[in-house]
Design an enzyme around this catalytic site. Structure first.
Site, PDB file in Angstrom:
ATOM      1  N   CYS A   1       0.868  -1.178   0.000  1.00 12.50           N
ATOM      2  CA  CYS A   1       0.000   0.000   0.000  1.00 12.50           C
ATOM      3  C   CYS A   1       0.903   1.226   0.000  1.00 12.50           C
ATOM      4  CB  CYS A   1      -1.001  -0.005   1.159  1.00 12.50           C
ATOM      5  SG  CYS A   1      -0.350   0.360   2.795  1.00 12.50           S
TER       6      CYS A   1
ATOM      7  N   HIS B   1      15.441 -12.771  12.326  1.00 13.68           N
ATOM      8  CA  HIS B   1      15.175 -12.610  13.749  1.00 13.68           C
ATOM      9  C   HIS B   1      13.701 -12.727  14.128  1.00 13.68           C
ATOM     10  CE1 HIS B   1      19.140 -10.194  14.439  1.00 13.68           C
ATOM     11  NE2 HIS B   1      19.331 -11.349  13.832  1.00 13.68           N
TER      12      HIS B   1
END
Length: 144
Positions: free
Chosen positions: A65, A98
């Protein structure tokens, strides 16, 4: 590999470039995004992507977006989704390594199309490191 992609009107051109890139690599793409620049509501195109990821129908999701924020917030309402808003491939790599991100949120108004392709490539080739990160990722979802 299967990927679901969703976008609002700000991400249509980016989606087309990304879909062409993915299909050239032999990746199956489910397109939930709009194909025009007519104004639409991003949640209508993001929820189906997040649902596919949550249900295990696809390996990953990509949402696009204008700022990436609205799409990212929407996707992260789904319990099994870890959507990461990224604007560089270095942030993408960390989100995968991570945080075990399973959806990439791209801000179309703040990245170039080539940069978006590089981010998608990084997203797909980077593995989750596990270890100490697994414990943290396991604490993200709210158990009801």
């Amino acid at each position: 590999m299967k990927i679901a992609i969703g976008n609002d009107h700000a991400g249509t051109d980016y989606k087309k470039v990304i879909v062409a890139y993915l299909e050239a690599k032999g990746i199956t793409v489910t397109n939930y995004g709009t194909n025009t620049s007519d104004s639409v509501d991003y949640p209508d195109f993001v929820h189906p992507v997040a649902q596919d990821v949550e249900d295990g129908n696809v390996d990953f999701g990509i949402i696009i977006c204008g700022s990436g924020n609205g799409a990212n917030m929407t996707a992260n309402k789904h319990q099994k989704v870890r959507s990461a808003l990224c604007w560089t491939k270095e942030i993408v790599a960390l989100a995968r390594q991570h945080n075990n991100a399973n959806i990439l949120s791209i801000p179309a108004r703040f990245t170039a199309q080539q940069q978006a392709i590089e981010m998608v490539e990084t997203f797909l080739i980077t593995d989750f490191e596990g270890g100490r990160h697994e414990r943290r990722v396991d604490k993200i979802a709210i158990s009801c």
